[in-house]
Design a protein around this motif. Structure first.
Motif, PDB file in Angstrom:
ATOM      1  N   HIS A  46      -7.151  12.311  -7.005  1.00  0.00           N
ATOM      2  CA  HIS A  46      -6.915  10.900  -6.635  1.00  0.00           C
ATOM      3  C   HIS A  46      -6.891  10.777  -5.102  1.00  0.00           C
ATOM      4  O   HIS A  46      -7.585   9.944  -4.528  1.00  0.00           O
ATOM      5  CB  HIS A  46      -5.554  10.525  -7.229  1.00  0.00           C
TER       6      HIS A  46
ATOM      7  N   TYR B 162       0.813  -1.213   0.000  1.00  0.00           N
ATOM      8  CA  TYR B 162       0.000   0.000   0.000  1.00  0.00           C
ATOM      9  C   TYR B 162       0.849   1.268   0.000  1.00  0.00           C
ATOM     10  O   TYR B 162       0.312   2.367  -0.049  1.00  0.00           O
ATOM     11  CB  TYR B 162      -0.929   0.016   1.223  1.00  0.00           C
TER      12      TYR B 162
ATOM     13  N   ALA C 218      -8.832  -3.562  -5.971  1.00  0.00           N
ATOM     14  CA  ALA C 218      -9.146  -2.303  -5.301  1.00  0.00           C
ATOM     15  C   ALA C 218      -9.817  -1.302  -6.228  1.00  0.00           C
ATOM     16  O   ALA C 218     -10.190  -0.218  -5.799  1.00  0.00           O
ATOM     17  CB  ALA C 218      -7.879  -1.687  -4.707  1.00  0.00           C
TER      18      ALA C 218
ATOM     19  N   ARG D 248     -14.608   2.365  -5.939  1.00  0.00           N
ATOM     20  CA  ARG D 248     -13.374   3.095  -6.267  1.00  0.00           C
ATOM     21  C   ARG D 248     -13.113   3.166  -7.764  1.00  0.00           C
ATOM     22  O   ARG D 248     -11.974   3.362  -8.189  1.00  0.00           O
ATOM     23  CB  ARG D 248     -12.188   2.438  -5.559  1.00  0.00           C
TER      24      ARG D 248
ATOM     25  N   HIS E 287       2.328   0.061  -8.613  1.00  0.00           N
ATOM     26  CA  HIS E 287       1.142   0.521  -7.898  1.00  0.00           C
ATOM     27  C   HIS E 287      -0.119   0.033  -8.601  1.00  0.00           C
ATOM     28  O   HIS E 287      -1.056  -0.466  -7.974  1.00  0.00           O
ATOM     29  CB  HIS E 287       1.181   2.049  -7.824  1.00  0.00           C
TER      30      HIS E 287
ATOM     31  N   ARG F 147      -0.650  -3.599  -7.970  1.00  0.00           N
ATOM     32  CA  ARG F 147      -1.185  -3.820  -6.625  1.00  0.00           C
ATOM     33  C   ARG F 147      -2.696  -3.590  -6.639  1.00  0.00           C
ATOM     34  O   ARG F 147      -3.480  -4.409  -6.157  1.00  0.00           O
ATOM     35  CB  ARG F 147      -0.475  -2.855  -5.695  1.00  0.00           C
ATOM     36  N   VAL F 148      -3.121  -2.470  -7.222  1.00  0.00           N
ATOM     37  CA  VAL F 148      -4.549  -2.141  -7.251  1.00  0.00           C
ATOM     38  C   VAL F 148      -5.310  -3.223  -8.023  1.00  0.00           C
ATOM     39  O   VAL F 148      -6.387  -3.651  -7.618  1.00  0.00           O
ATOM     40  CB  VAL F 148      -4.753  -0.758  -7.888  1.00  0.00           C
TER      41      VAL F 148
ATOM     42  N   GLY G  84      -6.466   7.290 -12.184  1.00  0.00           N
ATOM     43  CA  GLY G  84      -5.153   6.650 -12.207  1.00  0.00           C
ATOM     44  C   GLY G  84      -4.683   6.365 -13.626  1.00  0.00           C
ATOM     45  O   GLY G  84      -3.521   6.598 -13.956  1.00  0.00           O
ATOM     46  N   VAL G  85      -5.584   5.876 -14.496  1.00  0.00           N
ATOM     47  CA  VAL G  85      -5.170   5.579 -15.867  1.00  0.00           C
ATOM     48  C   VAL G  85      -4.740   6.870 -16.569  1.00  0.00           C
ATOM     49  O   VAL G  85      -3.746   6.895 -17.301  1.00  0.00           O
ATOM     50  CB  VAL G  85      -6.296   4.871 -16.654  1.00  0.00           C
TER      51      VAL G  85
ATOM     52  N   ILE H  38      -9.363   8.901  -2.399  1.00  0.00           N
ATOM     53  CA  ILE H  38      -8.854   7.849  -1.513  1.00  0.00           C
ATOM     54  C   ILE H  38      -9.246   8.152  -0.072  1.00  0.00           C
ATOM     55  O   ILE H  38      -9.666   7.271   0.671  1.00  0.00           O
ATOM     56  CB  ILE H  38      -7.325   7.745  -1.647  1.00  0.00           C
TER      57      ILE H  38
ATOM     58  N   SER I 106      -8.920   0.561   0.571  1.00  0.00           N
ATOM     59  CA  SER I 106      -9.558  -0.745   0.621  1.00  0.00           C
ATOM     60  C   SER I 106      -8.787  -1.668   1.559  1.00  0.00           C
ATOM     61  O   SER I 106      -7.571  -1.555   1.700  1.00  0.00           O
ATOM     62  CB  SER I 106      -9.606  -1.349  -0.778  1.00  0.00           C
TER      63      SER I 106
ATOM     64  N   GLY J 176       1.698   3.695  -3.929  1.00  0.00           N
ATOM     65  CA  GLY J 176       1.092   4.927  -4.440  1.00  0.00           C
ATOM     66  C   GLY J 176       1.824   6.156  -3.934  1.00  0.00           C
ATOM     67  O   GLY J 176       2.198   7.049  -4.714  1.00  0.00           O
ATOM     68  N   SER J 177       2.069   6.205  -2.622  1.00  0.00           N
ATOM     69  CA  SER J 177       2.752   7.393  -2.111  1.00  0.00           C
ATOM     70  C   SER J 177       4.200   7.414  -2.587  1.00  0.00           C
ATOM     71  O   SER J 177       4.775   8.487  -2.787  1.00  0.00           O
ATOM     72  CB  SER J 177       2.659   7.457  -0.594  1.00  0.00           C
TER      73      SER J 177
HETATM   74  C1  HEM Z   1       1.111   9.723 -10.541  1.00  0.00           C
HETATM   75  C2  HEM Z   1       0.687   8.550 -10.299  1.00  0.00           C
HETATM   76  C3  HEM Z   1      -0.079   8.055  -9.062  1.00  0.00           C
HETATM   77  C4  HEM Z   1      -0.004   8.488  -7.758  1.00  0.00           C
HETATM   78  C5  HEM Z   1       0.866   9.607  -7.199  1.00  0.00           C
HETATM   79  C6  HEM Z   1      -0.924   7.664  -6.997  1.00  0.00           C
HETATM   80  C7  HEM Z   1      -1.114   7.766  -5.613  1.00  0.00           C
HETATM   81  C8  HEM Z   1      -1.920   6.924  -4.869  1.00  0.00           C
HETATM   82  C9  HEM Z   1      -1.899   6.806  -3.429  1.00  0.00           C
HETATM   83  C10 HEM Z   1      -0.996   7.605  -2.483  1.00  0.00           C
HETATM   84  C11 HEM Z   1      -2.850   5.864  -3.079  1.00  0.00           C
HETATM   85  C12 HEM Z   1      -3.146   5.373  -1.657  1.00  0.00           C
HETATM   86  C13 HEM Z   1      -3.037   3.861  -1.499  1.00  0.00           C
HETATM   87  C14 HEM Z   1      -1.800   3.231  -2.028  1.00  0.00           C
HETATM   88  O1  HEM Z   1      -0.732   3.876  -1.974  1.00  0.00           O
HETATM   89  O2  HEM Z   1      -1.881   2.114  -2.549  1.00  0.00           O
HETATM   90  C15 HEM Z   1      -3.480   5.423  -4.306  1.00  0.00           C
HETATM   91  C16 HEM Z   1      -4.539   4.517  -4.375  1.00  0.00           C
HETATM   92  C17 HEM Z   1      -5.149   4.108  -5.568  1.00  0.00           C
HETATM   93  N1  HEM Z   1      -4.644   4.281  -6.839  1.00  0.00           N
HETATM   94 FE1  HEM Z   1      -3.123   5.523  -7.315  1.00  0.00          FE
HETATM   95  N2  HEM Z   1      -1.556   6.780  -7.832  1.00  0.00           N
HETATM   96  C18 HEM Z   1      -1.061   6.980  -9.107  1.00  0.00           C
HETATM   97  C19 HEM Z   1      -1.398   6.261 -10.242  1.00  0.00           C
HETATM   98  C20 HEM Z   1      -2.417   5.309 -10.306  1.00  0.00           C
HETATM   99  C21 HEM Z   1      -2.691   4.461 -11.439  1.00  0.00           C
HETATM  100  C22 HEM Z   1      -1.885   4.440 -12.753  1.00  0.00           C
HETATM  101  C23 HEM Z   1      -3.794   3.705 -11.107  1.00  0.00           C
HETATM  102  C24 HEM Z   1      -4.511   2.654 -11.929  1.00  0.00           C
HETATM  103  C25 HEM Z   1      -4.744   2.713 -13.176  1.00  0.00           C
HETATM  104  C26 HEM Z   1      -4.212   4.076  -9.765  1.00  0.00           C
HETATM  105  C27 HEM Z   1      -5.313   3.577  -9.088  1.00  0.00           C
HETATM  106  C28 HEM Z   1      -5.518   3.687  -7.734  1.00  0.00           C
HETATM  107  C29 HEM Z   1      -6.649   3.122  -7.012  1.00  0.00           C
HETATM  108  C30 HEM Z   1      -7.861   2.391  -7.617  1.00  0.00           C
HETATM  109  C31 HEM Z   1      -6.424   3.405  -5.647  1.00  0.00           C
HETATM  110  C32 HEM Z   1      -7.317   3.015  -4.452  1.00  0.00           C
HETATM  111  C33 HEM Z   1      -6.725   1.775  -3.863  1.00  0.00           C
HETATM  112  C34 HEM Z   1      -7.341   1.408  -2.535  1.00  0.00           C
HETATM  113  O3  HEM Z   1      -8.206   2.129  -2.043  1.00  0.00           O
HETATM  114  O4  HEM Z   1      -6.905   0.364  -2.033  1.00  0.00           O
HETATM  115  N3  HEM Z   1      -3.341   5.039  -9.301  1.00  0.00           N
HETATM  116  N4  HEM Z   1      -2.891   6.071  -5.383  1.00  0.00           N
END
Ligand code: HEM
Lengths: 245, 268
Positions: B240, B71, B147, B152, B138, B141-142, B159-160, B244, B250, B74-75
């Motif tokens: 984003h 998890y 997730a 969500r 990341h 993982r999602v 994210g895409v 969250i 999740s 993402g950060s």
């Molecule tokens: C610049 C790029 C991105 C940043 C800075 C970012 C940042 C984050 C952060 C900080 C979280 C919190 C939970 C975790 O770290 O797993 C998160 C969750 C999430 N991210 Fe990203 N993300 C990025 C790109 C993406 C991409 C490419 C996708 C998918 C296509 C995505 C989909 C999601 C989803 C669905 C969650 C919710 C997951 C949950 O609630 O468990 N993100 N993101």
């Protein structure tokens, strides 16, 4: 997911969330450790490998083989492979990546089952693993084939085996010399600024091709140096071009 | 609104209740005013902005049990982006988007002469690769944790878009040093864009600033690389993160809620 499944999920999630820990400091601590790791890795890579600067860009002499950064290898490899399937040529180039992007966007809308545990999502597991292996394989083979610019043609079947060898040798010279930055040959290269060379053998005689290469009209660079320094390569080049018909 | 959990500070750091007699009803003494200066400033700002509620909402929300190292990806991606932003600002102090030779010369100056220039440029360059690896991890993982499912979906779609924008950063940044490699790779890349369906030709005309690769192409790539896309990425990371926080992270899919009677009671 239908309404009942949605409510069931939200109820279960709120119980789990309430049993959890506060984001600060527990999750923040892990995130901070990870941030330090990321910075250490970046600084280590930067200090170890530095950043090089190649020769200055020169739009007129292109003896340079273009290469993208490694994370685009898989894309170029898809294009290269697709170009060799004649039926798809037109839609292949960006069509395939576009379709993949759309599939990625719409994922939450066609994968609607409430199951989240990957062990019970066999289709998702198979699709995910296939994607990972395909990307890894394409990146690997993209890194090992020459540039996306290298020529990839089937020699005409009428050639003798020694002509065939000349064909392959000349093909390699075309790839190295960057002709494809300006010319299209079959499905390879860019259409313009130079004219297509796909059937140049039917338009120009070998002598005319050789003199074009020595004394071209701008912006095409002159290959007179190649003729002087390495006449064999130059002859292969000319013979290869005249076999294109 | 439900009551937010109190900050989990150790005892010694928690505000001490006043002893009787301490600062009775008299005027505030200067020493006391000085001791409380920090709190006063925070209070002053909070009285006008009510920010503290938002910060508590962001920081003192709960995350479900079983959150693991996956998890943090993402950060971690966000930190890689911040690294790109900071090193990028320093590079922009020296860089000149001048196709006639100024661009190459300014990058040569950064690489060979500027103090720590090579390191900063290398950190920007390698940081880009690290960010791309992290964003894919990341996303994996999602995907494998499921997730992206209800509620969500929108987080996933944003994210895409972030993924596409990040790749676009890699593409536009590659031209800027203006050496042979970047020049020819970009010509090929733009031409490939041009063969795309529907918007392809328009996209490559837009990138080239015309039908030919010319002097304004570089300025255009520079503007896209250092203003347009970073602005979009920063805004979308904000959206984003808002989602969250709003929806909660999740729980790992292998954890099932136990009907804990004590918990239920304490909630009522
Ligand atoms: C610049 C790029 C991105 C940043 C800075 C970012 C940042 C984050 C952060 C900080 C979280 C919190 C939970 C975790 O770290 O797993 C998160 C969750 C999430 N991210 Fe990203 N993300 C990025 C790109 C993406 C991409 C490419 C996708 C998918 C296509 C995505 C989909 C999601 C989803 C669905 C969650 C919710 C997951 C949950 O609630 O468990 N993100 N993101």
């Amino acid at each position: 997911m239908n309404q009942a499944e949605k409510e069931e999920y939200l109820r279960e999630y709120s119980i789990l969330k309430n049993a959890g820990k506060p984001f600060f400091p527990y999750a923040v601590a892990k995130d901070s450790v990870m941030a330090v790791v990321v910075m250490v890795v970046i600084i280590f890579l930067a200090a170890m490998f530095g950043a090089e600067l190649g020769p200055k860009a020169d739009p007129t002499t292109t003896t340079y083989v273009p290469r993208p950064d490694w994370y685009f290898f898989f894309l170029f490899e898809v294009l290269r492979v697709m170009k060799n399937v004649p039926k798809f040529t037109d839609m292949a180039t960006i069509g395939v990546p576009t379709i993949c992007m759309i599939l990625l966007f719409l994922l939450p809308f066609y994968d609607r089952s409430p199951e989240r545990w990957i062990g019970r999502r066999p289709v998702a597991l198979a699709a995910g693993l296939t994607t990972i292996f395909a990307m890894a394989y394409l990146t690997y083979s993209g890194a090992n084939t020459g540039s996306p610019n290298s020529v990839d043609l089937n020699p005409p079947s009428s050639l003798t085996s020694s002509q065939r060898a000349t064909f392959r040798a000349g093909e390699a010279v075309v790839g190295q010399s960057g002709c494809l930055a300006c010319h299209v040959i079959g499905h390879n290269g860019n259409n313009g600024p130079g004219p297509p060379l796909t059937a140049i053998g039917t338009i120009l005689r070998p002598q005319a091709i050789a003199s074009t290469l020595r004394n071209p009209t701008a912006p095409m660079p002159s290959f007179a140096d190649l003729a002087k320094d390495n006449p064999e390569k130059f002859n292969n080049l000319v013979n290869f071009l005249s076999m294109l018909q | 609104m439900p009551k937010l959990p109190a900050p989990p500070l150790p005892k010694s750091l928690q505000p001490r209740p006043k002893r009787p007699g301490e600062n009775g009803n008299g005027a505030v003494r200067p020493v006391e005013a000085a001791q409380e200066a920090g709190i006063t400033v925070v209070d002053w700002i909070d009285e006008r902005t009510s920010l503290s509620g938002g910060i508590r909402w962001l920081l003192f929300r709960k995350v479900p049990k079983g959150i693991n190292w996956f998890y943090t990806l993402g950060s971690a991606t966000m930190f890689a982006f911040l690294n790109q932003a900071v090193t990028g600002v320093f590079l922009a102090m020296f860089y000149r988007p001048d196709a006639a030779g100024g661009a190459y010369e300014s990058v040569r100056y950064i690489t060979d002469d500027a103090f720590l220039g090579q390191l900063v440029r290398a950190m920007h360059k390698w940081g880009a690769s690290v960010m791309i690896i992290l964003i894919f991890l990341h996303m994996a993982r999602v995907f494998f944790f499921g997730a992206y499912k209800y509620p969500r979906e929108l987080t996933w779609i944003i994210g895409v878009v972030l993924l596409i924008l990040t790749l676009a950063m890699g593409f536009t940044g590659y031209l800027l040093p203006f050496d042979q490699r970047s020049y020819w790779a970009t010509i090929v890349g733009v031409n490939i864009n041009g063969t795309g369906p529907f918007i392809g030709p328009y996209l490559s005309d837009f990138l080239r600033a015309g039908p030919e690769f010319g002097a304004t192409t570089l300025s255009r790539f520079y503007a896209i690389h250092m203003m347009l896309i970073p602005g979009l990425i920063a805004a979308l990371i904000g959206a984003h993160l808002y989602l969250i926080t709003k929806l909660g992270i999740s729980a790992p899919p292998w954890i099932k809620a136990q009907e804990d009677p004590g918990l239920r009671e304490s909630q009522v």
